[in-house]
Design a protein around this motif. Structure first.
Motif, PDB file in Angstrom:
ATOM      1  N   THR A  80       0.677  -1.012  -0.119  1.00 56.60           N
ATOM      2  CA  THR A  80       0.007  -0.012  -0.376  1.00 56.60           C
ATOM      3  C   THR A  80       1.314   1.335   0.054  1.00 56.60           C
ATOM      4  N   TRP A  81       1.949   0.774   1.007  1.00 57.40           N
ATOM      5  CA  TRP A  81       2.422   2.341   0.811  1.00 57.40           C
ATOM      6  C   TRP A  81       3.322   2.840  -0.087  1.00 57.40           C
ATOM      7  N   SER A  83       2.280   1.369  -3.071  1.00 53.20           N
ATOM      8  CA  SER A  83       2.186   2.138  -4.583  1.00 53.20           C
ATOM      9  C   SER A  83       1.063   3.753  -4.463  1.00 53.20           C
ATOM     10  N   ARG A  84       0.968   4.145  -2.829  1.00 47.87           N
ATOM     11  CA  ARG A  84       0.582   5.280  -2.850  1.00 47.87           C
ATOM     12  C   ARG A  84       2.218   6.489  -2.966  1.00 47.87           C
ATOM     13  N   GLN A  90       0.458  -1.621  -9.337  1.00 50.78           N
ATOM     14  CA  GLN A  90      -0.149  -2.500  -7.926  1.00 50.78           C
ATOM     15  C   GLN A  90       1.028  -3.817  -8.108  1.00 50.78           C
ATOM     16  N   HIS A 177     -10.300  -1.216  -0.508  1.00 48.49           N
ATOM     17  CA  HIS A 177      -9.619  -2.174  -0.845  1.00 48.49           C
ATOM     18  C   HIS A 177      -8.190  -2.447   0.017  1.00 48.49           C
ATOM     19  N   ILE A 178      -7.931  -1.448   1.447  1.00 50.65           N
ATOM     20  CA  ILE A 178      -6.730  -1.917   2.169  1.00 50.65           C
ATOM     21  C   ILE A 178      -7.578  -2.978   2.555  1.00 50.65           C
TER      22      ILE A 178
END
Length: 283
Positions: A80-81, A83-84, A90, A177-178
């Motif tokens: 997640t990190w 990707s952001r 992803q 999503h998370i």
């Protein structure tokens, strides 16, 4: 009848059956969203990325499932990190974490002679070694997984088919999503002891993919996927008992064979329907 049910009169085989059915329900429900959302690569990466946590837990004498859960959370948070922060897709984030976590695990294993013996059961499962406390963990995970799939059905459904519309409806697709990643990690962590980290991917993807070929409604797909996984567990344990094969590998193989059997059957049915339609037309 004795051929079918005699193996399950043995206590550890019966525990294995119960564990497999619980894992089938958990993976059937969560795996449905994994298939619809296209998170198969994440599930595969997660199953391999647990190696560092399991290796460290084994060396320190802790519970392997806690180590697997720690690795799964690190991996989900890392994906997640990355990707952001990097704005990369992803798939790239999953690939980076997949390779990194697996490499760390292999490095740890290469320096630990004590863990090398347990590596086979970690990779391919030890369903016949399931204990009563493992059944409790699986039962809790299955209940939580089913409950989460029911409660989060609307945001998950919107996320799976149209992420922009989900945002328009105020369903917070980012958080959904998370949540989906966390649930996938939970399914992999809770089920890896049944079929191993490599083959848990088959239990997570095989039955839902097969059910997707047969049904359209989400609820029907989840129920069918759970039933297919449970049937594969029963038949897999039965075959492994009589043929003396690996139980976990046999279960995973049957889930894949079920998919191809349904796929071929649908193709044959479609061909027959086309042939009969043309025959009636010419008559």
């Amino acid at each position: 009848m004795e051929f079918l049910f005699a193996p399950f009169e043995v206590s550890f085989v019966l525990r294995a059956l119960i564990a497999g059915v619980l894992a089938a329900v958990l993976c059937g429900c969560i795996g449905t969203w994994v298939v619809l959302r296209g998170l198969a690569f994440f599930g595969d990466a997660m199953s391999h990325g647990m190696l560092p946590g399991v290796a460290i837990a084994s060396i320190l004498g802790g519970h392997l499932m806690f180590g697997a859960a720690a690795s799964a959370l690190v991996m989900a948070a890392g994906i997640t990190w990355v990707s952001r922060e990097s704005k990369l897709s992803q798939d790239v984030s999953i690939g980076l974490l997949f390779v990194g976590m697996l490499a760390v695990g292999v490095v740890i294993v290469s320096h630990s002679q004590s863990f090398a013996v347990d590596l086979t059961s970690f990779l391919f499962g030890d369903v016949l070694g399931v204990r009563a406390e493992d059944l409790v963990v699986l039962a809790i995970a299955a209940c939580l997984g089913v409950l989460a799939c029911v409660v989060l059905r609307r945001p998950f459904l919107a996320l799976a088919f149209d992420e922009r519309k989900a945002a328009t409806l105020g369903l917070r697709p980012g958080w959904a999503h998370i949540a989906m990643l966390v649930l996938t990690a939970m399914a992999v962590v809770a089920s890896f002891q049944v079929v191993g980290t490599i083959l848990v991917f088959g239990l997570l993807i095989g039955p839902p993919a097969t059910a997707y070929l047969l049904f359209v409604r989400i609820g029907a797909i989840m129920i069918a996927a759970s039933a297919i996984g449970a049937a594969a567990t029963f038949l897999g344990l039965l075959v492994s008992w009589h043929a003396e094969t690996s139980a976990g590998a046999t279960i995973a193989l049957l889930t894949v064979l079920a998919f191809f059997a349904v796929l071929v059957a649908k193709r044959v049915k479609s061909a027959l329907r086309y042939f009969l339609r043309n025959e009636n037309h010419y008559q």
